[in-house]
Design a protein around this motif. Structure first.
Motif, PDB file in Angstrom:
ATOM      1  N   UNK A   1       2.166  13.374   2.179  1.00  0.00           N
ATOM      2  CA  UNK A   1       2.301  12.070   1.977  1.00  0.00           C
ATOM      3  C   UNK A   1       2.346  11.403   3.312  1.00  0.00           C
ATOM      4  N   UNK A   2       3.090  11.988   4.206  1.00  0.00           N
ATOM      5  CA  UNK A   2       3.155  11.405   5.401  1.00  0.00           C
ATOM      6  C   UNK A   2       1.948  11.202   6.193  1.00  0.00           C
ATOM      7  N   UNK A   3       1.037  12.365   6.112  1.00  0.00           N
ATOM      8  CA  UNK A   3      -0.409  12.217   6.812  1.00  0.00           C
ATOM      9  C   UNK A   3      -1.030  10.960   6.014  1.00  0.00           C
ATOM     10  N   UNK A   4      -0.967  11.008   4.855  1.00  0.00           N
ATOM     11  CA  UNK A   4      -1.800   9.806   4.050  1.00  0.00           C
ATOM     12  C   UNK A   4      -1.245   8.559   4.480  1.00  0.00           C
ATOM     13  N   UNK A   5      -0.168   8.401   4.513  1.00  0.00           N
ATOM     14  CA  UNK A   5       0.367   6.973   4.931  1.00  0.00           C
ATOM     15  C   UNK A   5      -0.166   6.459   6.311  1.00  0.00           C
ATOM     16  N   UNK A   6      -0.069   7.628   7.354  1.00  0.00           N
ATOM     17  CA  UNK A   6      -0.524   7.260   8.687  1.00  0.00           C
ATOM     18  C   UNK A   6      -1.880   7.191   8.535  1.00  0.00           C
TER      19      UNK A   6
ATOM     20  N   UNK B   1      -7.785  14.911   3.998  1.00  0.00           N
ATOM     21  CA  UNK B   1      -6.124  14.548   3.742  1.00  0.00           C
ATOM     22  C   UNK B   1      -5.733  15.117   2.348  1.00  0.00           C
ATOM     23  N   UNK B   2      -6.630  14.458   1.501  1.00  0.00           N
ATOM     24  CA  UNK B   2      -6.071  14.596   0.103  1.00  0.00           C
ATOM     25  C   UNK B   2      -6.275  16.017  -0.394  1.00  0.00           C
ATOM     26  N   UNK B   3      -7.221  16.891   0.075  1.00  0.00           N
ATOM     27  CA  UNK B   3      -7.322  18.206  -0.093  1.00  0.00           C
ATOM     28  C   UNK B   3      -6.050  19.004   0.441  1.00  0.00           C
TER      29      UNK B   3
ATOM     30  N   UNK C   1       1.004  -1.192   0.152  1.00  0.00           N
ATOM     31  CA  UNK C   1      -0.116  -0.130   0.082  1.00  0.00           C
ATOM     32  C   UNK C   1       0.875   1.350  -0.047  1.00  0.00           C
ATOM     33  N   UNK C   2       1.797   1.324   0.853  1.00  0.00           N
ATOM     34  CA  UNK C   2       2.815   2.595   0.970  1.00  0.00           C
ATOM     35  C   UNK C   2       3.492   2.533  -0.379  1.00  0.00           C
ATOM     36  N   UNK C   3       3.760   1.238  -0.954  1.00  0.00           N
ATOM     37  CA  UNK C   3       4.680   1.369  -2.143  1.00  0.00           C
ATOM     38  C   UNK C   3       3.786   2.177  -3.361  1.00  0.00           C
ATOM     39  N   UNK C   4       2.671   1.662  -3.581  1.00  0.00           N
ATOM     40  CA  UNK C   4       1.707   2.503  -4.313  1.00  0.00           C
ATOM     41  C   UNK C   4       1.440   3.957  -4.039  1.00  0.00           C
ATOM     42  N   UNK C   5       1.243   4.177  -2.936  1.00  0.00           N
ATOM     43  CA  UNK C   5       1.332   5.839  -2.457  1.00  0.00           C
ATOM     44  C   UNK C   5       2.233   6.487  -3.097  1.00  0.00           C
ATOM     45  N   UNK C   6       3.442   5.963  -2.848  1.00  0.00           N
ATOM     46  CA  UNK C   6       4.742   6.690  -2.978  1.00  0.00           C
ATOM     47  C   UNK C   6       4.849   6.787  -4.634  1.00  0.00           C
ATOM     48  N   UNK C   7       4.406   5.854  -5.312  1.00  0.00           N
ATOM     49  CA  UNK C   7       4.205   5.682  -6.702  1.00  0.00           C
ATOM     50  C   UNK C   7       3.419   7.111  -7.103  1.00  0.00           C
ATOM     51  N   UNK C   8       2.433   7.133  -6.437  1.00  0.00           N
ATOM     52  CA  UNK C   8       1.255   8.393  -6.747  1.00  0.00           C
ATOM     53  C   UNK C   8       1.960   9.639  -6.379  1.00  0.00           C
TER      54      UNK C   8
ATOM     55  N   UNK D   1       0.740  13.730  -7.235  1.00  0.00           N
ATOM     56  CA  UNK D   1      -0.141  14.468  -6.245  1.00  0.00           C
ATOM     57  C   UNK D   1       0.501  15.634  -5.888  1.00  0.00           C
ATOM     58  N   UNK D   2       1.839  15.464  -5.667  1.00  0.00           N
ATOM     59  CA  UNK D   2       2.634  16.562  -5.223  1.00  0.00           C
ATOM     60  C   UNK D   2       2.594  17.830  -6.309  1.00  0.00           C
ATOM     61  N   UNK D   3       2.892  17.480  -7.620  1.00  0.00           N
ATOM     62  CA  UNK D   3       2.738  18.402  -8.617  1.00  0.00           C
ATOM     63  C   UNK D   3       1.685  19.095  -8.628  1.00  0.00           C
ATOM     64  N   UNK D   4       0.334  18.606  -8.360  1.00  0.00           N
ATOM     65  CA  UNK D   4      -0.899  19.220  -8.497  1.00  0.00           C
ATOM     66  C   UNK D   4      -1.070  20.162  -7.125  1.00  0.00           C
ATOM     67  N   UNK D   5      -0.463  19.884  -6.021  1.00  0.00           N
ATOM     68  CA  UNK D   5      -0.421  20.718  -4.786  1.00  0.00           C
ATOM     69  C   UNK D   5       0.238  21.924  -4.882  1.00  0.00           C
ATOM     70  N   UNK D   6       1.445  21.781  -5.731  1.00  0.00           N
ATOM     71  CA  UNK D   6       2.251  23.047  -5.839  1.00  0.00           C
ATOM     72  C   UNK D   6       1.929  23.844  -7.038  1.00  0.00           C
ATOM     73  N   UNK D   7       1.079  23.142  -8.087  1.00  0.00           N
ATOM     74  CA  UNK D   7       0.603  23.661  -9.426  1.00  0.00           C
ATOM     75  C   UNK D   7       0.064  25.014  -9.108  1.00  0.00           C
TER      76      UNK D   7
END
Length: 221
Positions: free
Chosen positions: A209-214, A203-205, A106-113, A117-123
């Motif tokens: 990543x760390x909060x999502x993993x938790x 959390x997605x809004x 699960x963490x592996x796939x979230x890290x692939x994403x 997700x981070x690009x969209x956050x900073x966009x």
């Protein structure tokens, strides 16, 4: 993928056994994976796929009365499980299901994403700077004093604004992948977590990543 290779990522395993024929299990796989050849030769079949968007993998092996599927994506296995169970039920075929879930997948796939997700956050943050930086550029003949990050925003402003217009659709696509993964993770544990989707959306809004993993690691009562 052209052949069954050992992968470094954690692979979950889903197994089916029952009185089905090889033709039947092949047709079930084809329903989930249109890329599967319509014909096969021999007493068994094996396929290997890589998702072109995320890079997750799926290995399929089947013969009469047996099917084994291995993937780092629990959502992929969840779809296979649902389709095969449904089709076997329609045909009144008794099927035994077993699975071995790797929690670290699960963490592996979230890290692939994460990069997407981070690009969209900073966009959005970068687009908010564009107009101010354009105005500054018009007022100042020399903008060499600008930090490199601001220079890159100016250089890529057209691309950033174009991406920003498509952001709602892209974000929803990414968020759907995350929500499905969360539901599927606990579905394999026999738990319904749909009541927690609102918390996940929050959390997605405010993506981190760390909060999502938790959140994914939290036990559900």
């Amino acid at each position: 993928l052209n052949q069954m290779d050992e992968e470094k990522q954690p692979l979950n395993e889903l197994k089916f056994s029952g009185t089905f024929s090889l033709n039947e299990v092949h047709s079930w796989i084809s329903m989930c994976l249109p890329e599967v050849p319509s014909r096969f030769q021999g007493d068994d079949i094996s396929y290997a796929f890589r998702n072109t968007f995320l890079g997750t993998v799926l290995y399929c092996y089947a013969r009469k009365g047996e099917g084994t599927f291995r993937s780092d994506s629990l959502s992929t296995l969840s779809i296979l499980k649902e389709v095969i169970t449904k089709e076997a039920t329609i045909r009144k075929i008794a099927v035994k299901i077993s699975f071995d879930i790797k929690d670290d997948s699960v963490a592996y796939v979230l890290k692939l994403l994460h990069p997407r997700l981070d690009y969209q956050r900073t966009l959005a943050q970068k687009v908010q700077l564009v107009e101010a930086l354009k105005e500054l550029k018009m007022q100042e003949e020399d903008i060499a004093f600008l930090a490199q990050d601001y220079k890159e925003v100016l250089e890529n402003c057209d691309e950033l604004e174009r991406d920003y217009k498509n952001q709602p659709r892209r974000l929803e696509f990414l968020h759907t992948i995350v929500r499905d993964l969360y539901v599927d993770r606990f579905k394999f544990k026999g738990q319904d977590v749909r009541h927690r989707i609102a918390n996940l959306n929050h959390i997605l809004e405010q993506y981190d990543l760390d909060r999502l993993l938790l959140f994914f690691a939290e036990p559900v009562v």
